[in-house]
Each structure stands twice: as structure tokens, then as C-alpha cells.
Design a protein around this motif. Structure first.
Motif, mmCIF file in Angstrom:
data_model
loop_
_atom_site.group_PDB
_atom_site.id
_atom_site.type_symbol
_atom_site.label_atom_id
_atom_site.label_comp_id
_atom_site.label_asym_id
_atom_site.label_seq_id
_atom_site.Cartn_x
_atom_site.Cartn_y
_atom_site.Cartn_z
ATOM 1 N N ASN A 263 0.823 -1.215 0.000
ATOM 2 C CA ASN A 263 0.000 0.000 0.000
ATOM 3 C C ASN A 263 0.857 1.265 0.000
ATOM 4 O OD1 ASN A 263 -2.445 -1.521 0.122
ATOM 5 N ND2 ASN A 263 -2.078 -1.824 2.298
ATOM 6 N N VAL A 264 1.912 1.254 -0.805
ATOM 7 C CA VAL A 264 2.818 2.400 -0.907
ATOM 8 C C VAL A 264 2.162 3.472 -1.768
ATOM 9 C CG1 VAL A 264 5.040 3.177 -1.811
ATOM 10 C CG2 VAL A 264 4.880 1.024 -0.557
ATOM 11 N N LYS A 265 2.166 4.706 -1.255
ATOM 12 C CA LYS A 265 1.571 5.797 -2.031
ATOM 13 C C LYS A 265 2.602 6.800 -2.539
ATOM 14 C CE LYS A 265 0.122 8.930 1.655
ATOM 15 N NZ LYS A 265 -1.022 9.660 2.187
ATOM 16 N N HIS A 266 3.833 6.766 -1.989
ATOM 17 C CA HIS A 266 4.857 7.706 -2.447
ATOM 18 C C HIS A 266 6.239 7.159 -2.108
ATOM 19 C CE1 HIS A 266 6.332 11.634 -3.673
ATOM 20 N NE2 HIS A 266 7.126 11.626 -2.624
ATOM 21 N N HIS B 97 23.281 6.477 4.196
ATOM 22 C CA HIS B 97 22.540 7.553 3.532
ATOM 23 C C HIS B 97 21.038 7.472 3.781
ATOM 24 C CE1 HIS B 97 26.298 7.486 1.029
ATOM 25 N NE2 HIS B 97 26.267 8.705 1.526
ATOM 26 N N GLY B 98 20.645 6.858 4.890
ATOM 27 C CA GLY B 98 19.230 6.826 5.259
ATOM 28 C C GLY B 98 18.489 5.552 4.937
ATOM 29 N N GLY B 99 19.183 4.539 4.472
ATOM 30 C CA GLY B 99 18.517 3.315 4.056
ATOM 31 C C GLY B 99 18.172 2.339 5.164
ATOM 32 N N ASP B 100 18.503 2.669 6.394
ATOM 33 C CA ASP B 100 18.182 1.779 7.515
ATOM 34 C C ASP B 100 17.656 2.622 8.672
ATOM 35 O OD1 ASP B 100 17.952 -0.089 9.502
ATOM 36 O OD2 ASP B 100 20.009 -0.803 9.372
ATOM 37 N N SER B 101 16.356 2.604 8.849
ATOM 38 C CA SER B 101 15.731 3.428 9.892
ATOM 39 C C SER B 101 15.198 2.588 11.047
ATOM 40 C CB SER B 101 14.595 4.255 9.286
ATOM 41 O OG SER B 101 13.630 3.392 8.717
ATOM 42 N N ARG B 102 15.695 1.377 11.200
ATOM 43 C CA ARG B 102 15.167 0.482 12.237
ATOM 44 C C ARG B 102 15.268 1.080 13.636
ATOM 45 N NH1 ARG B 102 17.934 -5.011 10.107
ATOM 46 N NH2 ARG B 102 19.494 -3.489 9.486
ATOM 47 N N ARG B 103 16.315 1.837 13.924
ATOM 48 C CA ARG B 103 16.472 2.397 15.274
ATOM 49 C C ARG B 103 15.431 3.462 15.602
ATOM 50 N NH1 ARG B 103 22.535 3.914 16.305
ATOM 51 N NH2 ARG B 103 22.800 3.902 14.078
ATOM 52 N N ILE B 104 14.859 4.081 14.596
ATOM 53 C CA ILE B 104 13.853 5.120 14.846
ATOM 54 C C ILE B 104 12.497 4.770 14.240
ATOM 55 C CG2 ILE B 104 15.556 6.967 15.042
ATOM 56 C CD1 ILE B 104 14.614 7.783 12.139
ATOM 57 N N GLN B 105 12.296 3.509 13.896
ATOM 58 C CA GLN B 105 11.064 3.098 13.225
ATOM 59 C C GLN B 105 9.812 3.480 14.006
ATOM 60 O OE1 GLN B 105 11.177 1.821 10.064
ATOM 61 N NE2 GLN B 105 8.999 2.268 10.104
ATOM 62 N N ASP B 106 9.884 3.456 15.329
ATOM 63 C CA ASP B 106 8.713 3.813 16.132
ATOM 64 C C ASP B 106 8.323 5.278 15.961
ATOM 65 O OD1 ASP B 106 11.113 4.499 17.497
ATOM 66 O OD2 ASP B 106 10.026 4.609 19.398
ATOM 67 N N GLN B 107 9.219 6.106 15.445
ATOM 68 C CA GLN B 107 8.921 7.517 15.199
ATOM 69 C C GLN B 107 8.384 7.761 13.785
ATOM 70 O OE1 GLN B 107 12.219 10.115 16.402
ATOM 71 N NE2 GLN B 107 13.032 8.355 17.516
ATOM 72 N N LEU B 108 8.444 6.758 12.946
ATOM 73 C CA LEU B 108 8.044 6.916 11.545
ATOM 74 C C LEU B 108 6.629 6.400 11.307
ATOM 75 C CD1 LEU B 108 11.402 5.937 9.832
ATOM 76 C CD2 LEU B 108 10.489 8.219 10.257
ATOM 77 N N THR B 109 5.715 6.844 12.142
ATOM 78 C CA THR B 109 4.302 6.493 11.998
ATOM 79 C C THR B 109 3.490 7.778 11.925
ATOM 80 O OG1 THR B 109 4.016 6.375 14.388
ATOM 81 C CG2 THR B 109 4.575 4.319 13.259
ATOM 82 N N ASP B 110 2.320 7.690 11.404
ATOM 83 C CA ASP B 110 1.436 8.853 11.224
ATOM 84 C C ASP B 110 2.094 9.960 10.409
ATOM 85 O OD1 ASP B 110 -0.677 7.708 12.694
ATOM 86 O OD2 ASP B 110 0.300 8.291 14.563
ATOM 87 N N VAL B 111 2.943 9.582 9.477
ATOM 88 C CA VAL B 111 3.617 10.536 8.596
ATOM 89 C C VAL B 111 2.663 10.887 7.464
ATOM 90 C CG1 VAL B 111 5.587 10.869 7.048
ATOM 91 C CG2 VAL B 111 5.868 9.590 9.186
ATOM 92 N N ARG B 112 2.588 12.155 7.141
ATOM 93 C CA ARG B 112 1.683 12.599 6.075
ATOM 94 C C ARG B 112 2.391 12.850 4.759
ATOM 95 N NH1 ARG B 112 -1.698 16.684 9.810
ATOM 96 N NH2 ARG B 112 -2.841 15.090 10.945
ATOM 97 N N ARG B 113 3.689 13.222 4.846
ATOM 98 C CA ARG B 113 4.408 13.558 3.620
ATOM 99 C C ARG B 113 5.895 13.313 3.811
ATOM 100 N NH1 ARG B 113 4.248 19.616 1.553
ATOM 101 N NH2 ARG B 113 6.067 19.795 2.865
ATOM 102 N N ILE B 114 6.550 12.839 2.769
ATOM 103 C CA ILE B 114 8.008 12.747 2.748
ATOM 104 C C ILE B 114 8.486 13.515 1.530
ATOM 105 C CG2 ILE B 114 8.191 10.577 4.016
ATOM 106 C CD1 ILE B 114 8.515 9.115 1.373
ATOM 107 N N GLN B 115 9.683 14.078 1.636
ATOM 108 C CA GLN B 115 10.240 14.810 0.489
ATOM 109 C C GLN B 115 11.737 14.825 0.539
ATOM 110 O OE1 GLN B 115 8.466 18.667 0.714
ATOM 111 N NE2 GLN B 115 9.883 19.372 2.234
#
Length: 68
Positions: free
Chosen positions: A22-25, A50-68
């Protein structure tokens, strides 16, 4: 999501394949990718320097509305 190319530059998403639904962007850096799912979760893969592994902060990457 289908990936190909150099494994160290995001061409291999096997580690997160089951999460890429269900990827939208998608956004990319030089060697990493971030996918925003419709449920607001961000999934990353590629070069960890370069940002390809966000496992340590995955709990903060929820309810995101936009990435850029």
C-alpha cells in the motif's frame, strides 16, 4: 514495489519486502529510498549511511503525512 540494480544503492529491498505494501509515495537519495505507505508508516532501504536503515527510529516513523 520492485527494485533492481546495485544492492548497496537500494537495488535490493528484500529486508523490507513484506513492509512495502500500500505504498503511495517513494523518495530517493543517492543510495537509499523511503516509501510512505497509506497507513502513514515510512519504510526505508538501501545504503544505511545515507538513510537506508531506519530500524532504530522506526517507532517515530508512523502517522507521517508527507516525505520529500
Amino acid at each position: 514495489v520492485v527494485t533492481w540494480g546495485n544492492t548497496h544503492r537500494g537495488g535490493d529491498c528484500r529486508r523490507v519486502k513484506e513492509e512495502l505494501r500500500n505504498v503511495k509515495h517513494i523518495e530517493a537519495s543517492h543510495t537509499a529510498f523511503a516509501a510512505l505507505r497509506s497507513d502513514g508508516v515510512v519504510v526505508t532501504w538501501g545504503n544505511s549511511f545515507h538513510g537506508g536503515d531506519s530500524r532504530r527510529i522506526q517507532d517515530q516513523l508512523t502517522d507521517v503525512r508527507r516525505i520529500q
